[in-house]
Design an enzyme around this catalytic site. Structure first.
Site, PDB file in Angstrom:
ATOM      1  N   ASN A   1       0.856  -1.191   0.000  1.00 37.28           N
ATOM      2  CA  ASN A   1       0.000   0.000   0.000  1.00 37.28           C
ATOM      3  C   ASN A   1       0.892   1.241   0.000  1.00 37.28           C
ATOM      4  O   ASN A   1       1.513   1.550   1.012  1.00 37.28           O
ATOM      5  CB  ASN A   1      -0.898  -0.007   1.244  1.00 37.28           C
ATOM      6  CG  ASN A   1      -1.690   1.283   1.369  1.00 37.28           C
ATOM      7  OD1 ASN A   1      -1.860   2.026   0.399  1.00 37.28           O
ATOM      8  ND2 ASN A   1      -2.181   1.561   2.571  1.00 37.28           N
TER       9      ASN A   1
ATOM     10  N   LYS B   1      -0.046   4.303  -0.294  1.00 35.27           N
ATOM     11  CA  LYS B   1      -0.714   5.511   0.240  1.00 35.27           C
ATOM     12  C   LYS B   1      -0.514   6.681  -0.733  1.00 35.27           C
ATOM     13  O   LYS B   1      -0.493   6.477  -1.931  1.00 35.27           O
ATOM     14  CB  LYS B   1      -0.176   5.839   1.641  1.00 35.27           C
ATOM     15  CG  LYS B   1      -0.098   4.622   2.546  1.00 35.27           C
ATOM     16  CD  LYS B   1       0.296   4.980   3.942  1.00 35.27           C
ATOM     17  CE  LYS B   1       0.593   3.722   4.730  1.00 35.27           C
ATOM     18  NZ  LYS B   1       0.084   3.763   6.075  1.00 35.27           N
TER      19      LYS B   1
ATOM     20  N   HIS C   1      -9.533   0.930   4.667  1.00 33.73           N
ATOM     21  CA  HIS C   1      -8.255   1.147   5.349  1.00 33.73           C
ATOM     22  C   HIS C   1      -8.480   2.113   6.517  1.00 33.73           C
ATOM     23  O   HIS C   1      -9.301   3.025   6.424  1.00 33.73           O
ATOM     24  CB  HIS C   1      -7.234   1.722   4.360  1.00 33.73           C
ATOM     25  CG  HIS C   1      -5.848   1.743   4.918  1.00 33.73           C
ATOM     26  ND1 HIS C   1      -5.401   2.730   5.760  1.00 33.73           N
ATOM     27  CD2 HIS C   1      -4.811   0.877   4.772  1.00 33.73           C
ATOM     28  CE1 HIS C   1      -4.147   2.473   6.108  1.00 33.73           C
ATOM     29  NE2 HIS C   1      -3.765   1.355   5.518  1.00 33.73           N
TER      30      HIS C   1
ATOM     31  N   GLU D   1      -6.918   4.578   7.546  1.00 38.04           N
ATOM     32  CA  GLU D   1      -6.747   6.010   7.221  1.00 38.04           C
ATOM     33  C   GLU D   1      -8.000   6.551   6.533  1.00 38.04           C
ATOM     34  O   GLU D   1      -8.368   7.712   6.721  1.00 38.04           O
ATOM     35  CB  GLU D   1      -5.487   6.195   6.353  1.00 38.04           C
ATOM     36  CG  GLU D   1      -4.225   5.992   7.187  1.00 38.04           C
ATOM     37  CD  GLU D   1      -3.024   5.481   6.424  1.00 38.04           C
ATOM     38  OE1 GLU D   1      -3.018   5.545   5.181  1.00 38.04           O
ATOM     39  OE2 GLU D   1      -2.078   5.001   7.080  1.00 38.04           O
TER      40      GLU D   1
ATOM     41  N   GLU E   1      -5.409  -4.981  10.504  1.00 39.81           N
ATOM     42  CA  GLU E   1      -4.457  -3.880  10.623  1.00 39.81           C
ATOM     43  C   GLU E   1      -4.725  -3.095  11.909  1.00 39.81           C
ATOM     44  O   GLU E   1      -5.530  -2.150  11.907  1.00 39.81           O
ATOM     45  CB  GLU E   1      -4.592  -2.943   9.429  1.00 39.81           C
ATOM     46  CG  GLU E   1      -4.204  -3.585   8.120  1.00 39.81           C
ATOM     47  CD  GLU E   1      -3.518  -2.577   7.210  1.00 39.81           C
ATOM     48  OE1 GLU E   1      -2.418  -2.873   6.749  1.00 39.81           O
ATOM     49  OE2 GLU E   1      -4.074  -1.488   6.991  1.00 39.81           O
TER      50      GLU E   1
ATOM     51  N   GLY F   1       2.305   2.476  10.558  1.00 39.91           N
ATOM     52  CA  GLY F   1       3.213   3.604  10.394  1.00 39.91           C
ATOM     53  C   GLY F   1       3.890   4.039  11.688  1.00 39.91           C
ATOM     54  O   GLY F   1       4.492   5.107  11.743  1.00 39.91           O
TER      55      GLY F   1
ATOM     56  N   SER G   1       3.407  -1.899  10.259  1.00 39.70           N
ATOM     57  CA  SER G   1       4.859  -1.834  10.458  1.00 39.70           C
ATOM     58  C   SER G   1       5.580  -3.153  10.130  1.00 39.70           C
ATOM     59  O   SER G   1       6.509  -3.554  10.831  1.00 39.70           O
ATOM     60  CB  SER G   1       5.196  -1.375  11.869  1.00 39.70           C
ATOM     61  OG  SER G   1       4.744  -0.044  12.058  1.00 39.70           O
TER      62      SER G   1
ATOM     63  N   GLY H   1       2.955  -1.049   4.202  1.00 30.88           N
ATOM     64  CA  GLY H   1       2.935   0.360   3.817  1.00 30.88           C
ATOM     65  C   GLY H   1       4.350   0.858   3.567  1.00 30.88           C
ATOM     66  O   GLY H   1       4.952   0.597   2.525  1.00 30.88           O
TER      67      GLY H   1
END
Ligand code: PEP
Length: 245
Positions: free
Chosen positions: A4, A6, A90, A92, A162, A168, A208, A229
């Site tokens: 991903n 982003k 997701h 986010e 997740e 992150g 992570s 990510g």
């Protein structure tokens, strides 16, 4: 193994990644590799990955087929651009764009209808993790979202666990924590869709993931892959993660 990206990498940077990454993908790699670039870079990524086993996906989808929805992209549009996968729900998107479980369900259905494979993301926030409410959150997200699919639709999806506190942050869930959460998702799947569906659905871990923790995670039988990510942005780093599968 899914990447991903982003809101990173423009079209030129996307091409540069594929120039380096594609030759590193040997015939011996036996897992599926899917990259989710920015939507504007999907056609370029599809072209760059054409001769390889890499598949391309969208990071988001809108549930309507077409209409007055400024700024949105439909499943049909993603498909026409060459994408075959899509991320849905997701954290986010849930956090910054207020996506809800019922919206996640509608987007998942739209993806399936457009013949895209959705990776439906779920996971608890830090305070729920700290208060021991992770499973409660997963059960709620499952019930309000993908439990609304038909059995036939459910067979076409993958799931990503997740935990929001691990995305992150450099703080990965231990393999044991991740496996416990995956077991919870699988058990909800079994209750709603039956044992065969629970055994077959692929559940990826995301949060992570790095070359130095992927091996431990993949040793867990419950973990079928990873959604990566930050560590997927560099070809040399991402190939180490892919090779670990
Ligand atoms: C993600 O964006 O889905 C993700 C897991 O990010 P990171 O690997 O950077 O934590």
């Amino acid at each position: 193994m899914a990447a991903n990206w982003k809101m990173y990498k423009n079209a030129q940077e996307t091409s540069a990644f594929f120039e380096q990454f594609t030759p590193l993908m040997s015939d011996g790699i036996h897992c599926e590799v899917v990259i989710f670039p920015a939507s504007i870079s999907i056609p370029g990524a599809v072209q760059a990955a054409e001769e390889s086993a890499i598949r391309i996906g969208g990071q988001n989808i809108f549930w309507a087929r077409e209409g007055a929805y400024t700024g949105e992209i439909s499943g049909e549009m993603l498909r026409a651009a060459g994408a075959t996968w899509v991320l849905v729900g997701h954290s986010e998107r849930r956090e910054y764009f207020h996506e809800t479980d019922s919206g996640v369900l509608k987007k998942t259905q739209a993806a399936i209808e457009a013949h895209l494979t959705p990776i439906v993301c779920m996971g608890e926030r830090l305070e729920d993790h700290k208060n021991g409410r992770a499973e409660e959150v997963l059960i709620r997200q499952f019930a309000g979202g993908i439990a609304g699919l038909t059995e036939e639709q459910f067979a076409d999806i993958a799931i990503a666990y997740e935990p929001v506190w691990a995305i992150g942050t450099g703080q990965t869930a231990t393999p044991e924590i991740a496996a416990k959460a995956h077991r919870c998702i699988r058990s909800e799947t079994e209750k709603r869709f039956g044992r065969e569906a629970a055994e077959q659905v692929r559940i990826l871990y995301g949060g992570s993931v790095k070359p130095d923790n992927i091996v431990g995670l993949m040793h867990e039988q419950e973990i079928d892959g990873a959604l990566v990510g930050g560590a997927s942005l560099d070809p040399q780093t991402f190939i180490k993660i892919v090779n670990a599968a």
